[in-house]
Design a protein around this motif. Structure first.
Motif, PDB file in Angstrom:
ATOM      1  N   ARG A 183     -96.147   5.288 -36.510  1.00  0.00           N
ATOM      2  CA  ARG A 183     -96.351   6.788 -35.951  1.00  0.00           C
ATOM      3  C   ARG A 183     -96.268   7.701 -37.293  1.00  0.00           C
ATOM      4  O   ARG A 183     -95.250   7.696 -37.934  1.00  0.00           O
ATOM      5  CB  ARG A 183     -95.311   7.152 -35.074  1.00  0.00           C
ATOM      6  N   ILE A 184     -97.546   8.495 -37.545  1.00  0.00           N
ATOM      7  CA  ILE A 184     -97.500   9.025 -38.675  1.00  0.00           C
ATOM      8  C   ILE A 184     -97.414  10.593 -38.351  1.00  0.00           C
ATOM      9  O   ILE A 184     -98.282  10.978 -37.290  1.00  0.00           O
ATOM     10  CB  ILE A 184     -98.674   8.780 -39.502  1.00  0.00           C
TER      11      ILE A 184
ATOM     12  N   GLU B  36    -110.953  13.318 -40.253  1.00  0.00           N
ATOM     13  CA  GLU B  36    -110.341  13.000 -38.822  1.00  0.00           C
ATOM     14  C   GLU B  36    -109.327  11.644 -39.145  1.00  0.00           C
ATOM     15  O   GLU B  36    -109.679  10.750 -40.269  1.00  0.00           O
ATOM     16  CB  GLU B  36    -111.339  12.347 -37.846  1.00  0.00           C
ATOM     17  N   PHE B  37    -108.593  11.189 -38.067  1.00  0.00           N
ATOM     18  CA  PHE B  37    -107.508  10.347 -38.411  1.00  0.00           C
ATOM     19  C   PHE B  37    -107.427   9.280 -37.084  1.00  0.00           C
ATOM     20  O   PHE B  37    -107.979   9.787 -35.997  1.00  0.00           O
ATOM     21  CB  PHE B  37    -106.180  10.872 -38.890  1.00  0.00           C
TER      22      PHE B  37
ATOM     23  N   GLU C 221    -103.769  13.196 -52.919  1.00  0.00           N
ATOM     24  CA  GLU C 221    -102.488  12.239 -53.359  1.00  0.00           C
ATOM     25  C   GLU C 221    -102.407  11.944 -51.597  1.00  0.00           C
ATOM     26  O   GLU C 221    -101.937  11.049 -51.391  1.00  0.00           O
ATOM     27  CB  GLU C 221    -101.634  12.696 -53.718  1.00  0.00           C
ATOM     28  N   ALA C 222    -102.412  12.944 -50.687  1.00  0.00           N
ATOM     29  CA  ALA C 222    -102.353  12.689 -49.277  1.00  0.00           C
ATOM     30  C   ALA C 222    -103.137  11.806 -48.659  1.00  0.00           C
ATOM     31  O   ALA C 222    -102.517  10.954 -47.852  1.00  0.00           O
ATOM     32  CB  ALA C 222    -102.285  13.998 -48.534  1.00  0.00           C
ATOM     33  N   VAL C 223    -104.356  11.799 -48.985  1.00  0.00           N
ATOM     34  CA  VAL C 223    -105.272  10.975 -48.116  1.00  0.00           C
ATOM     35  C   VAL C 223    -105.005   9.480 -48.842  1.00  0.00           C
ATOM     36  O   VAL C 223    -105.151   8.463 -47.999  1.00  0.00           O
ATOM     37  CB  VAL C 223    -106.830  11.344 -48.693  1.00  0.00           C
TER      38      VAL C 223
ATOM     39  N   PRO D 133    -108.069   7.648 -42.365  1.00  0.00           N
ATOM     40  CA  PRO D 133    -108.413   9.079 -42.678  1.00  0.00           C
ATOM     41  C   PRO D 133    -110.267   8.702 -43.076  1.00  0.00           C
ATOM     42  O   PRO D 133    -110.591   7.786 -43.649  1.00  0.00           O
ATOM     43  CB  PRO D 133    -108.068   9.535 -44.055  1.00  0.00           C
ATOM     44  N   ARG D 134    -110.725   9.689 -42.494  1.00  0.00           N
ATOM     45  CA  ARG D 134    -112.433   9.202 -42.613  1.00  0.00           C
ATOM     46  C   ARG D 134    -113.090  10.635 -42.545  1.00  0.00           C
ATOM     47  O   ARG D 134    -112.270  11.698 -41.825  1.00  0.00           O
ATOM     48  CB  ARG D 134    -112.998   8.639 -41.751  1.00  0.00           C
ATOM     49  N   GLN D 135    -114.049  11.101 -43.396  1.00  0.00           N
ATOM     50  CA  GLN D 135    -114.752  12.383 -43.321  1.00  0.00           C
ATOM     51  C   GLN D 135    -114.891  13.011 -41.848  1.00  0.00           C
ATOM     52  O   GLN D 135    -115.467  11.966 -41.067  1.00  0.00           O
ATOM     53  CB  GLN D 135    -115.857  12.309 -44.172  1.00  0.00           C
ATOM     54  N   ARG D 136    -114.770  14.023 -41.555  1.00  0.00           N
ATOM     55  CA  ARG D 136    -115.034  14.539 -40.314  1.00  0.00           C
ATOM     56  C   ARG D 136    -116.244  14.563 -39.921  1.00  0.00           C
ATOM     57  O   ARG D 136    -117.205  15.180 -40.760  1.00  0.00           O
ATOM     58  CB  ARG D 136    -114.183  15.939 -40.228  1.00  0.00           C
TER      59      ARG D 136
END
Length: 211
Positions: free
Chosen positions: A10-11, A39-40, A153-155, A165-168
């Protein structure tokens, strides 16, 4: 015999700060931009933590992995990023208080530790502010530019945490957005009055220190 894959952690991605006080809005602006671009997976929650302090305790306790964006004063060059991890995060936030919201969030992290519900992994992405005392102001250019490094850095970290993570693919709706529509960065910048018209600086006769 195949073994089942371990459940995804759980993030929680949390932006801390106050959008109305110039560079103190860095943390919330980072979460806002992250949500607009990516999007995640369903195990990821993006939250505008604002200045809620102890009201954020449940989000910290429920997270297996916690990523925090915040403006942090550590006597660095304005716009410089600093990355702090795991048990060092509460200690780091206690070194030098930037504002009341930071005091409150340090208490949240320490309380989570005391209750035994502290995330397995924590990353604080902090940015040195340039200017804070500008009510109704926005991010200074050097701090806004630092957002790109913070998001990169977050991604990268979120990928290793299995946040996927993927491009919205489609624009956010107002209901989905972590920030209110009228506070979204581009709209906020376009609609806010100038410092002179808004009287954001204050009356120096009142603000001046007594000798």
């Amino acid at each position: 015999m195949k073994t089942s894959a371990s459940p995804r952690p759980r993030i929680t991605v949390l932006g801390i700060g106050n959008l109305l006080w110039a560079d103190e809005g860095f943390g919330v602006r980072c979460v806002e931009a992250l949500q607009q671009r990516y999007e995640f997976a369903d195990n990821v929650a993006l939250i505008d933590g604002g200045t809620q302090g102890l009201y954020l305790i449940q989000h910290v306790q429920e997270a297996d992995y916690l990523l925090i964006f915040d403006a942090v004063d550590y006597n660095l060059t304005p716009g410089e990023l600093k990355f702090v991890t795991d048990d060092e995060v509460p200690k780091f936030l206690g070194i030098k208080k930037l504002s009341l919201h930071q005091t409150g969030f340090q208490e949240v992290l320490m309380l989570a530790q005391l209750t035994g519900h502290f995330p397995q992994r924590v990353l604080l992405i902090g940015c040195q502010p340039e200017h804070m005392m500008d009510y109704g102001g926005s991010l200074r250019p050097v701090v806004r530019a630092a957002m790109e490094g913070a998001l990169t850095e977050a991604v990268r970290v979120l990928e290793t945490w299995r946040a996927e993570p993927r491009q919205r693919a489609s624009p956010l709706t107002d209901e989905e957005a972590v920030t209110l529509p009228h506070l979204e960065l581009d709209r906020y910048e376009g609609e806010r009055p100038s410092a002179q018209n808004a009287c954001r600086i204050g009356d120096e006769r009142i603000l001046a220190r007594r000798v």
